[in-house]
Design a protein around this motif. Structure first.
Motif, short mmCIF file in Angstrom:
data_model
loop_
_atom_site.label_atom_id
_atom_site.label_comp_id
_atom_site.label_asym_id
_atom_site.label_seq_id
_atom_site.Cartn_x
_atom_site.Cartn_y
_atom_site.Cartn_z
N VAL A 48 0.86 -1.19 0.00
CA VAL A 48 0.00 0.00 0.00
C VAL A 48 0.89 1.23 0.00
CG1 VAL A 48 -1.71 1.29 1.32
CG2 VAL A 48 -1.85 -1.20 1.20
N GLN A 49 0.69 2.11 -0.96
CA GLN A 49 1.50 3.32 -1.06
C GLN A 49 0.66 4.48 -1.54
OE1 GLN A 49 4.46 1.83 -3.92
NE2 GLN A 49 5.98 1.93 -2.28
N LEU A 50 0.92 5.65 -1.00
CA LEU A 50 0.39 6.92 -1.48
C LEU A 50 1.59 7.83 -1.65
CD1 LEU A 50 -2.64 7.46 0.91
CD2 LEU A 50 -2.72 6.80 -1.49
N SER A 51 1.72 8.48 -2.79
CA SER A 51 2.87 9.34 -3.04
C SER A 51 2.42 10.77 -3.26
CB SER A 51 3.62 8.84 -4.28
OG SER A 51 4.10 7.53 -4.09
N PHE A 52 3.25 11.70 -2.83
CA PHE A 52 2.99 13.12 -2.97
C PHE A 52 4.27 13.78 -3.45
CE2 PHE A 52 0.43 11.22 0.29
CZ PHE A 52 -0.85 11.65 -0.02
N GLY A 53 4.19 14.69 -4.40
CA GLY A 53 5.41 15.30 -4.90
C GLY A 53 5.18 16.66 -5.52
N THR A 54 6.27 17.39 -5.64
CA THR A 54 6.23 18.69 -6.32
C THR A 54 6.52 18.54 -7.80
OG1 THR A 54 8.57 19.08 -5.80
CG2 THR A 54 6.93 19.94 -4.24
N GLU A 55 7.07 17.38 -8.19
CA GLU A 55 7.28 17.03 -9.59
C GLU A 55 7.36 15.52 -9.67
OE1 GLU A 55 11.42 16.67 -11.27
OE2 GLU A 55 11.62 18.56 -10.15
N GLY A 57 9.85 13.87 -11.13
CA GLY A 57 11.23 13.48 -11.36
C GLY A 57 11.67 13.85 -12.75
N SER A 58 12.93 14.22 -12.89
CA SER A 58 13.49 14.64 -14.19
C SER A 58 12.70 15.79 -14.81
CB SER A 58 13.58 13.47 -15.17
OG SER A 58 14.45 12.47 -14.67
N GLY A 59 12.09 16.62 -13.95
CA GLY A 59 11.36 17.79 -14.42
C GLY A 59 9.99 17.50 -14.99
N THR A 60 9.49 16.30 -14.79
CA THR A 60 8.17 15.91 -15.33
C THR A 60 7.07 16.30 -14.35
OG1 THR A 60 8.23 13.71 -14.32
CG2 THR A 60 9.18 13.93 -16.54
N PRO A 61 5.83 16.40 -14.84
CA PRO A 61 4.72 16.64 -13.92
C PRO A 61 4.45 15.41 -13.04
CG PRO A 61 3.90 16.34 -16.16
CD PRO A 61 5.40 16.34 -16.24
N VAL A 62 3.83 15.63 -11.91
CA VAL A 62 3.46 14.52 -11.03
C VAL A 62 2.36 13.72 -11.72
CG1 VAL A 62 2.45 13.90 -8.80
CG2 VAL A 62 4.05 15.81 -8.95
N TYR A 88 6.15 11.07 -22.26
CA TYR A 88 7.52 11.15 -21.74
C TYR A 88 8.13 9.77 -21.85
CZ TYR A 88 11.38 11.63 -18.41
OH TYR A 88 12.61 11.63 -17.82
N GLY A 89 9.40 9.74 -22.28
CA GLY A 89 10.13 8.48 -22.33
C GLY A 89 9.82 7.68 -23.58
N TYR A 101 5.53 7.90 -19.62
CA TYR A 101 4.24 8.47 -19.24
C TYR A 101 3.29 8.32 -20.42
CZ TYR A 101 5.86 11.21 -15.13
OH TYR A 101 6.33 11.62 -13.91
N ALA A 102 2.06 7.93 -20.14
CA ALA A 102 1.02 7.83 -21.16
C ALA A 102 -0.26 8.42 -20.57
CB ALA A 102 0.80 6.37 -21.55
N ARG A 103 -1.17 8.84 -21.43
CA ARG A 103 -2.50 9.30 -21.00
C ARG A 103 -3.48 8.16 -21.14
NH1 ARG A 103 -2.82 14.18 -18.28
NH2 ARG A 103 -1.05 15.37 -19.04
N ASP A 104 -4.24 7.92 -20.10
CA ASP A 104 -5.30 6.92 -20.22
C ASP A 104 -6.49 7.56 -20.93
OD1 ASP A 104 -6.92 8.28 -18.35
OD2 ASP A 104 -6.78 6.73 -16.83
N PRO A 105 -7.54 6.82 -21.25
CA PRO A 105 -8.66 7.38 -22.02
C PRO A 105 -9.45 8.45 -21.26
CG PRO A 105 -8.86 4.98 -21.83
CD PRO A 105 -7.69 5.39 -21.03
N PHE A 106 -9.15 8.63 -19.98
CA PHE A 106 -9.86 9.61 -19.17
C PHE A 106 -9.02 10.86 -18.92
CE2 PHE A 106 -10.76 5.20 -17.99
CZ PHE A 106 -12.02 5.11 -18.54
#
Length: 116
Positions: A48-55, A57-62, A88-89, A101-106
């Motif tokens: 179980v994990q929840l992550s929070f960030g300002t980016e 990594g490597s300048g990408t959006p969260v 990305y990538g 990084y990919a966009r899902d249909p939503f």
């Protein structure tokens, strides 16, 4: 008290779109189908994990969601075959993951990764 499970929920007027991306491309099983609400998953035991960030990594959006797979190249090939936009990538990051990084249909930004 212990948290036993965390589920991500996405509102949509077309839940059939989830089957293509999360079922066919990422290979998740349909675990529950109420007609108006579907849950995809796997029998893998996960931390179980929840992550929070300002980016991200490597300048990408969260990303909205991170999904670890056992074969990043297969996941990438499935996305490309289904014309899923790659934002990305793919790239090997200095912290030991290969990802894209990919966009899902939503419209959710999904970080698909494999530990190297």
């Amino acid at each position: 008290m212990k948290v036993k499970r965390i589920m991500s929920n996405t509102a949509t007027s077309d839940i059939d779109k989830a089957a293509a991306f999360y079922g066919e491309i990422l290979g998740l099983d349909l675990l529950m189908d109420h007609g108006w609400f579907r849950t995809y998953g796997s029998d893998e035991k996960m931390t179980v994990q929840l992550s929070f960030g300002t980016e991200g990594g490597s300048g990408t959006p969260v990303p909205d969601l991170s999904i670890e797979v056992d074969d990043i190249e297969a996941a990438l090939a499935r996305c490309e075959k289904a014309n899923v936009p790659i934002e990305y990538g793919p790239v090997s990051e200095p912290w030991g993951v290969r990802r894209f990084y990919a966009r899902d249909p939503f419209g959710k930004l999904v970080n698909i990764l494999q530990h190297e």
